[in-house]
Design a protein around this motif. Sequence first.
Motif, PDB file in Angstrom:
ATOM      1  N   LEU A 300       0.813  -1.222   0.000  1.00 22.22           N
ATOM      2  CA  LEU A 300       0.000   0.000   0.000  1.00 22.22           C
ATOM      3  C   LEU A 300       0.846   1.270   0.000  1.00 22.22           C
ATOM      4  CD1 LEU A 300      -2.770  -0.958   2.596  1.00 22.22           C
ATOM      5  CD2 LEU A 300      -2.890  -1.087   0.094  1.00 22.22           C
ATOM      6  N   SER A 301       1.995   1.251   0.691  1.00 19.96           N
ATOM      7  CA  SER A 301       2.764   2.484   0.896  1.00 19.96           C
ATOM      8  C   SER A 301       4.153   2.451   0.292  1.00 19.96           C
ATOM      9  CB  SER A 301       2.883   2.776   2.398  1.00 19.96           C
ATOM     10  OG  SER A 301       1.601   2.896   2.982  1.00 19.96           O
ATOM     11  N   GLY A 302       4.525   1.352  -0.309  1.00 22.90           N
ATOM     12  CA  GLY A 302       5.821   1.278  -0.964  1.00 22.90           C
ATOM     13  C   GLY A 302       6.947   0.911  -0.017  1.00 22.90           C
ATOM     14  N   VAL A 303       8.125   0.766  -0.566  1.00 24.52           N
ATOM     15  CA  VAL A 303       9.328   0.442   0.189  1.00 24.52           C
ATOM     16  C   VAL A 303      10.359   1.533  -0.051  1.00 24.52           C
ATOM     17  CG1 VAL A 303       8.946  -2.045   0.130  1.00 24.52           C
ATOM     18  CG2 VAL A 303      10.201  -0.959  -1.728  1.00 24.52           C
ATOM     19  N   PRO A 304      11.324   1.695   0.852  1.00 25.15           N
ATOM     20  CA  PRO A 304      12.321   2.758   0.659  1.00 25.15           C
ATOM     21  C   PRO A 304      13.160   2.533  -0.588  1.00 25.15           C
ATOM     22  CG  PRO A 304      12.921   1.327   2.494  1.00 25.15           C
ATOM     23  CD  PRO A 304      11.537   0.954   2.102  1.00 25.15           C
ATOM     24  N   ALA A 305      13.477   3.639  -1.251  1.00 24.39           N
ATOM     25  CA  ALA A 305      14.296   3.555  -2.464  1.00 24.39           C
ATOM     26  C   ALA A 305      15.763   3.320  -2.141  1.00 24.39           C
ATOM     27  CB  ALA A 305      14.143   4.840  -3.279  1.00 24.39           C
ATOM     28  N   MET A 306      16.151   3.562  -0.892  1.00 21.11           N
ATOM     29  CA  MET A 306      17.542   3.403  -0.481  1.00 21.11           C
ATOM     30  C   MET A 306      17.979   1.949  -0.628  1.00 21.11           C
ATOM     31  SD  MET A 306      19.191   4.389   3.217  1.00 21.11           S
ATOM     32  CE  MET A 306      18.782   6.116   2.994  1.00 21.11           C
ATOM     33  N   ASN A 307      19.186   1.735  -1.116  1.00 19.43           N
ATOM     34  CA  ASN A 307      19.658   0.374  -1.356  1.00 19.43           C
ATOM     35  C   ASN A 307      19.927  -0.362  -0.052  1.00 19.43           C
ATOM     36  OD1 ASN A 307      22.521   0.698  -0.521  1.00 19.43           O
ATOM     37  ND2 ASN A 307      22.630   2.082  -2.281  1.00 19.43           N
ATOM     38  N   THR A 308      20.064  -1.680  -0.145  1.00 22.30           N
ATOM     39  CA  THR A 308      20.199  -2.532   1.035  1.00 22.30           C
ATOM     40  C   THR A 308      21.447  -2.208   1.845  1.00 22.30           C
ATOM     41  OG1 THR A 308      19.002  -4.327  -0.057  1.00 22.30           O
ATOM     42  CG2 THR A 308      20.391  -4.927   1.802  1.00 22.30           C
ATOM     43  N   ILE A 309      22.560  -1.968   1.182  1.00 26.94           N
ATOM     44  CA  ILE A 309      23.817  -1.707   1.889  1.00 26.94           C
ATOM     45  C   ILE A 309      23.692  -0.455   2.749  1.00 26.94           C
ATOM     46  CG2 ILE A 309      26.264  -1.211   1.637  1.00 26.94           C
ATOM     47  CD1 ILE A 309      25.504  -4.048   0.908  1.00 26.94           C
ATOM     48  N   ASP A 310      23.095   0.597   2.223  1.00 33.38           N
ATOM     49  CA  ASP A 310      22.938   1.827   2.996  1.00 33.38           C
ATOM     50  C   ASP A 310      21.995   1.633   4.168  1.00 33.38           C
ATOM     51  OD1 ASP A 310      24.676   3.175   1.400  1.00 33.38           O
ATOM     52  OD2 ASP A 310      23.178   4.278   0.257  1.00 33.38           O
ATOM     53  N   ARG A 311      20.943   0.841   3.977  1.00 29.05           N
ATOM     54  CA  ARG A 311      20.025   0.593   5.094  1.00 29.05           C
ATOM     55  C   ARG A 311      20.707  -0.233   6.186  1.00 29.05           C
ATOM     56  NH1 ARG A 311      15.360  -2.285   3.057  1.00 29.05           N
ATOM     57  NH2 ARG A 311      16.103  -2.259   0.919  1.00 29.05           N
ATOM     58  N   ILE A 312      21.591  -1.132   5.794  1.00 26.55           N
ATOM     59  CA  ILE A 312      22.359  -1.880   6.786  1.00 26.55           C
ATOM     60  C   ILE A 312      23.273  -0.946   7.571  1.00 26.55           C
ATOM     61  CG2 ILE A 312      24.244  -3.550   7.022  1.00 26.55           C
ATOM     62  CD1 ILE A 312      22.874  -5.242   4.906  1.00 26.55           C
ATOM     63  N   HIS A 313      23.851   0.033   6.898  1.00 27.89           N
ATOM     64  CA  HIS A 313      24.677   1.023   7.600  1.00 27.89           C
ATOM     65  C   HIS A 313      23.850   1.775   8.643  1.00 27.89           C
ATOM     66  CE1 HIS A 313      28.408   0.452   5.592  1.00 27.89           C
ATOM     67  NE2 HIS A 313      28.036   0.920   4.422  1.00 27.89           N
ATOM     68  N   ILE A 314      22.608   2.102   8.309  1.00 27.10           N
ATOM     69  CA  ILE A 314      21.740   2.792   9.276  1.00 27.10           C
ATOM     70  C   ILE A 314      21.474   1.897  10.476  1.00 27.10           C
ATOM     71  CG2 ILE A 314      19.458   3.802   9.643  1.00 27.10           C
ATOM     72  CD1 ILE A 314      19.432   4.652   6.737  1.00 27.10           C
ATOM     73  N   LEU A 315      21.187   0.627  10.222  1.00 26.25           N
ATOM     74  CA  LEU A 315      20.951  -0.310  11.318  1.00 26.25           C
ATOM     75  C   LEU A 315      22.178  -0.430  12.213  1.00 26.25           C
ATOM     76  CD1 LEU A 315      19.064  -3.076   9.319  1.00 26.25           C
ATOM     77  CD2 LEU A 315      18.098  -1.728  11.200  1.00 26.25           C
ATOM     78  N   GLU A 316      23.356  -0.452  11.602  1.00 28.72           N
ATOM     79  CA  GLU A 316      24.591  -0.526  12.383  1.00 28.72           C
ATOM     80  C   GLU A 316      24.738   0.693  13.282  1.00 28.72           C
ATOM     81  OE1 GLU A 316      27.607  -2.961   9.443  1.00 28.72           O
ATOM     82  OE2 GLU A 316      27.315  -0.840   9.099  1.00 28.72           O
ATOM     83  N   SER A 317      24.423   1.873  12.743  1.00 29.82           N
ATOM     84  CA  SER A 317      24.595   3.108  13.498  1.00 29.82           C
ATOM     85  C   SER A 317      23.528   3.291  14.562  1.00 29.82           C
ATOM     86  CB  SER A 317      24.560   4.314  12.542  1.00 29.82           C
ATOM     87  OG  SER A 317      25.600   4.239  11.604  1.00 29.82           O
ATOM     88  N   MET A 318      22.285   2.991  14.217  1.00 30.41           N
ATOM     89  CA  MET A 318      21.168   3.269  15.117  1.00 30.41           C
ATOM     90  C   MET A 318      21.033   2.252  16.234  1.00 30.41           C
ATOM     91  SD  MET A 318      18.175   4.456  12.465  1.00 30.41           S
ATOM     92  CE  MET A 318      16.945   4.478  13.774  1.00 30.41           C
ATOM     93  N   TYR A 319      21.339   0.993  15.940  1.00 33.92           N
ATOM     94  CA  TYR A 319      21.065  -0.071  16.895  1.00 33.92           C
ATOM     95  C   TYR A 319      22.320  -0.794  17.362  1.00 33.92           C
ATOM     96  CZ  TYR A 319      16.354   0.739  15.194  1.00 33.92           C
ATOM     97  OH  TYR A 319      15.162   1.325  14.851  1.00 33.92           O
ATOM     98  N   ASP A 320      23.499  -0.221  17.063  1.00 29.96           N
ATOM     99  CA  ASP A 320      24.766  -0.846  17.457  1.00 29.96           C
ATOM    100  C   ASP A 320      24.772  -2.323  17.079  1.00 29.96           C
ATOM    101  OD1 ASP A 320      27.304  -0.972  18.509  1.00 29.96           O
ATOM    102  OD2 ASP A 320      26.633  -1.369  20.555  1.00 29.96           O
ATOM    103  N   SER A 321      24.396  -2.586  15.828  1.00 29.99           N
ATOM    104  CA  SER A 321      24.228  -3.976  15.382  1.00 29.99           C
ATOM    105  C   SER A 321      25.231  -4.330  14.291  1.00 29.99           C
ATOM    106  CB  SER A 321      22.796  -4.182  14.877  1.00 29.99           C
ATOM    107  OG  SER A 321      22.461  -3.224  13.892  1.00 29.99           O
ATOM    108  N   ARG A 322      26.456  -3.888  14.460  1.00 26.38           N
ATOM    109  CA  ARG A 322      27.475  -4.169  13.439  1.00 26.38           C
ATOM    110  C   ARG A 322      27.804  -5.653  13.358  1.00 26.38           C
ATOM    111  NH1 ARG A 322      28.508   0.809  15.522  1.00 26.38           N
ATOM    112  NH2 ARG A 322      28.526   2.456  13.939  1.00 26.38           N
TER     113      ARG A 322
END
Length: 839
Positions: A300-322
């Motif tokens: 219904l609302s779509g998915v982010p256009a940002m690629n997978t690698i960049d979204r993984i970088h966000i997860l690493e930064s936001m959730y200390d999940s490196r």
Amino acid sequence: MDHQTLQPIGIIKARLHDISYRTGLVFLAISLLIFCIAGSVQEWDTPVPFFLNYALAVFYFIMIWAGGWLKRGGNGIHHIFIWLLLCLVSAYSLNRVMNIFDESTTWFSIVLVIVSLNYLAFAFFYAMPLPVKAVMFFILGIAICCFIYLTIYLVSVMAFSIMTFWVLGVPLHTFVPAFFVIYSIVLFRRTFGKNRLFRITFWSSIGVVALITVAFSVYWRTIIVQMEKDGRHAEHAGLPEWVAVSQRMPVNDVAQKILKSGFVYTVNPNWDRSWFWNEPSMLWEEKLKHDPLVMTASVLSGVPAMNTIDRIHILESMYDSRHQAEERLWSGDDLFTSHVKTEAHIWPRLHMAYTEKTITVTDRQQKSWPAQQEALYTFHLPEGSVVTSLSLWINNKEEKGILTTKAKADTAYKTIVGAERRDPSVIHWQEGNTVTVRVFPIMHGQSRQFKIGVTSPLVAGNGSLEYSNIYFDGPSTGSCREDVAVTFQTPPASLYTPGMFDRENNKLYNSGRYNAAWSLSFKDEGITSNVFSFNGRLFSIVTYKPEMAVAHLQDVYLDVNSMWTRSEFDHVLTMLEGQRIWMYADNEMQQVTAQNKYTLFDQLEDYRFSLFPFFKITAPASAMVITKGTTVSPIADELQDTEFMTSLKAWLGNSSGVMLFNLGGELSPYLRTLKECRTFRYAKGDRHMLQQLLTTKQFPAAVENDEQVVVEPAGIMIRSVPGTDASNAPDHLMRLFAYNHIMQQMGPKLLTKGEEGDSLVNEAREAYVVTPLSSLIVLETQADYNRFNIKDSENSLKNASLHSQGAVPEPHEWALIILVMLVLIYVKYRTPVKSRTAV
């Protein structure tokens, strides 16, 4: 039989005396037992549990068909629902063999269990009180919504199922949700009568599900729009899009699912993937999941256009999940940590400790492909700590690691694991006080054991010392057992321990479930006389008292983020009255005035972390940056090849020690790395300490050099001077000195990747410490070491050990020991003079 004329007890007895119904309940219990056992102790992909569950469903269908329960007017609706529940269990068993759905999220699994129990409860509907009946209709509405969703999801494969139904009828499992929808409507029409309350609760539940779905989808879209908006502003700051997005992205379950959509959460029912196995992503260590809300929102609302690698970088930064994003050569999905043995020895009068963790990692599968998996662990070390030993058990024998350069260790590990699939283990230094350990292979149904040793400074403050457990990320510890033993070199004063420990003389011990978070504290009784001697140098510890230097302040920069409060901000501005104050906002350094101070603060307090651009400081020697710690941020390595990092590297090569004051909290990973590089002169404290420094116009001086290093968390300074006195302290003095000296000498080169001299590599080898330049590796045979030119250094401390806590004799001491040994041998074996004469 008119159920409404029977008393509740009579209704229940009549239902339970029905042999067909009773048999169905028994079949359902057996089917669920098979399903649960198959999920816990057998492989997911074996077809045996499915065929057992399928056979129960088929046999029960024949039973109720032969018994006439499927005829019109046969009152067999409740038997049909038992059969449908058997089919549902069979369908999810089939899903383990043919991956139609990824693993359901916890909330959806719970909903399916509740609606299934509700279907069974409808057999006793007329025995229920009115409020319970209303609740049952509410749950029935939720059930219809769930099965409508599953029906829509499976529409694309129903045609294929019809064409292949002759394969024992197995493909017809795709129609099970549709049958649930049909018979739920029949159940509703037969049961509610003309009761207005039941109609209202039924339709209300459908409305609630629709409202939740719409609200989730709208919020999903709102976050995506904000991501796109924030990403457009990143380019002007010289940072990648993902950095700007992660600074302002909310921290909640929906945002995390948006970031994981596509590589953890299924976002479209595509059937171009294989139905027979589900290959996990090697980019992220997490099983693929199926969440109906995520699926619906993505449509219904779509998915982010940002690629997978960049979204993984966000997860690493936001959730200390490196850890989840670490490179993997082999999967480790089926591994779990089965046992941890923690042994620590603490020197209270030296402000240091040595910890060994012996870890057993197990593969829960019995047989599958591939036959081996790779275990990956990330250990979080206290600031200033260093890894000083590594062991891997090969053929039930402990094999100790050899220290070599990081490049050689990495090449050897990847070559053997990637192509030859034999026994290596390696440990690498990482930014942010972490190290990664890799162990390969762990065979299906088997276990491997490895050991890591860490030399750590104790944290000093407020007259006490604290030892914190070294925790790790890695294979699940849900069922892990742990044995802990802590000993002290000298009895600690005012020892405070968590309730988990038993105490015996000078030892603490505990056995039980694994507990990652525990610490000990005791009184700081000061530093005792100590020295460790090796290779013509003496290493000793003294209490560190900051040496103050005059601070000629011209500019003060406020590094504001979400950790700041407005009252704190106002207080700092009051203290800085008369100074030039700057804040970095809208991609430029802006001078703070009475007119713009709150506008700037309101803008920056929304940032979950800040990346202060030190290269924007025009006069570093007369500048102070005031910050406040955040737990998350990108690390320097994730910003490589960006305009921001290029500018920072150029500044690092010419900087002259800017002053950084931390108002509270742990430094962000970004600032921790810069601190390790000795980028700035550092001080930490509250507003009163800041006021004192500003009033006296002083700031701690940089006092480290080739002969002394500061371990700031422990409040100690380790010195190294020429000499050959006898040792009365552990070799960990030398190890801590070497690690901190190497980091101090590398300085900006740690970020700029500049050339390091052989002297630093040799220093790491001599002290046997893991650094950005060196790693520990265990290989299977000596031939493997020879092939990769990995040689052990004879003139080194070797792997640290609990049983050998320190003093390595100097050459003259070795000579004395040998001389004493020869004398003893001579005295023992010489022939007495009288005996020779008698003969």
